[in-house]
Scaffold this motif. Sequence first.
Motif, mmCIF file in Angstrom:
data_model
loop_
_atom_site.group_PDB
_atom_site.id
_atom_site.type_symbol
_atom_site.label_atom_id
_atom_site.label_comp_id
_atom_site.label_asym_id
_atom_site.label_seq_id
_atom_site.Cartn_x
_atom_site.Cartn_y
_atom_site.Cartn_z
ATOM 1 N N UNK A 1 0.834 -1.211 0.000
ATOM 2 C CA UNK A 1 0.000 0.000 0.000
ATOM 3 C C UNK A 1 0.867 1.258 0.000
ATOM 4 N N UNK A 2 1.926 1.272 0.827
ATOM 5 C CA UNK A 2 2.799 2.452 0.887
ATOM 6 C C UNK A 2 3.540 2.637 -0.438
ATOM 7 N N UNK A 3 3.967 1.545 -1.060
ATOM 8 C CA UNK A 3 4.654 1.652 -2.352
ATOM 9 C C UNK A 3 3.704 2.226 -3.403
ATOM 10 N N UNK A 4 2.451 1.766 -3.410
ATOM 11 C CA UNK A 4 1.468 2.292 -4.351
ATOM 12 C C UNK A 4 1.124 3.744 -4.074
ATOM 13 N N UNK A 5 1.084 4.108 -2.817
ATOM 14 C CA UNK A 5 0.818 5.504 -2.432
ATOM 15 C C UNK A 5 1.945 6.406 -2.928
ATOM 16 N N UNK A 6 3.204 5.983 -2.704
ATOM 17 C CA UNK A 6 4.352 6.774 -3.164
ATOM 18 C C UNK A 6 4.366 6.905 -4.690
ATOM 19 N N UNK A 7 3.947 5.851 -5.396
ATOM 20 C CA UNK A 7 3.924 5.878 -6.860
ATOM 21 C C UNK A 7 2.720 6.643 -7.404
ATOM 22 N N UNK A 8 1.779 6.989 -6.523
ATOM 23 C CA UNK A 8 0.591 7.722 -6.955
ATOM 24 C C UNK A 8 -0.465 6.840 -7.589
ATOM 25 N N UNK A 9 -0.397 5.522 -7.372
ATOM 26 C CA UNK A 9 -1.364 4.610 -7.993
ATOM 27 C C UNK A 9 -2.379 4.049 -7.001
ATOM 28 N N UNK A 10 -2.148 4.289 -5.715
ATOM 29 C CA UNK A 10 -3.070 3.843 -4.666
ATOM 30 C C UNK A 10 -3.414 5.065 -3.824
ATOM 31 N N UNK A 11 -4.689 5.207 -3.500
ATOM 32 C CA UNK A 11 -5.122 6.366 -2.706
ATOM 33 C C UNK A 11 -4.362 6.413 -1.385
ATOM 34 N N UNK A 12 -4.065 7.601 -0.909
ATOM 35 C CA UNK A 12 -3.320 7.723 0.340
ATOM 36 C C UNK A 12 -4.176 7.387 1.564
#
Length: 192
Positions: A136-147
């Motif tokens: 989840x944190x990796x996706x958040x940093x990449x902008x592909x998962x909601x924060x």
Amino acid sequence: MQQKKDAPLRSDAQRNRERILEVALDELTRCADAPLSVIAKKAGVGQATFYRNFPSRESLVLEIYRHEMQQVADAAPQLLQTREPDLALRAWMDRLARFAMAKAGLSDAIRQATSAPGTPEKPGPAPVTAAAELLLRAGERAGTIRPGVSGEDFFLAIGGLWQIDPRGDWQPRADRLLDLIMDGLRAGAAGR
């Protein structure tokens, strides 16, 4: 000479142990009361080897559960090495669904292994929750998962996996559920 508890197993001993776990997962998923002698025979190991690794039914069942959960957890960083974070998360969710179906099939064996007085408790979900947080944190940093989605939020959202009957054609239903959850996790992402 007695082997230390934390000493690494020889490669043949490790293969035997993994083979026992693989066969036991299949057998105990089919029947919680599967005889340990049948599991040993199908795994191609003798009784002494079997009981050296797993001195009781309870130790075997709990190790299957722990081993499968650790396999799911270990897949998260591996998937992040080869895929974009949101795609790694979705692939990991497929692994998690297979674990959920195996766990559902093993539920009777797990319940039996942990219900007697003095038996150990079922291992907690910490490794899998940490893996979800990593993805989840990796996706958040990449902008592909909601924060702001926590691992606990994630597991509440996918709780429906544990409602699917593992004896039926569970895969299409799990895929639809996981795709729906991914759509929700992507909505509101910085890169969307």
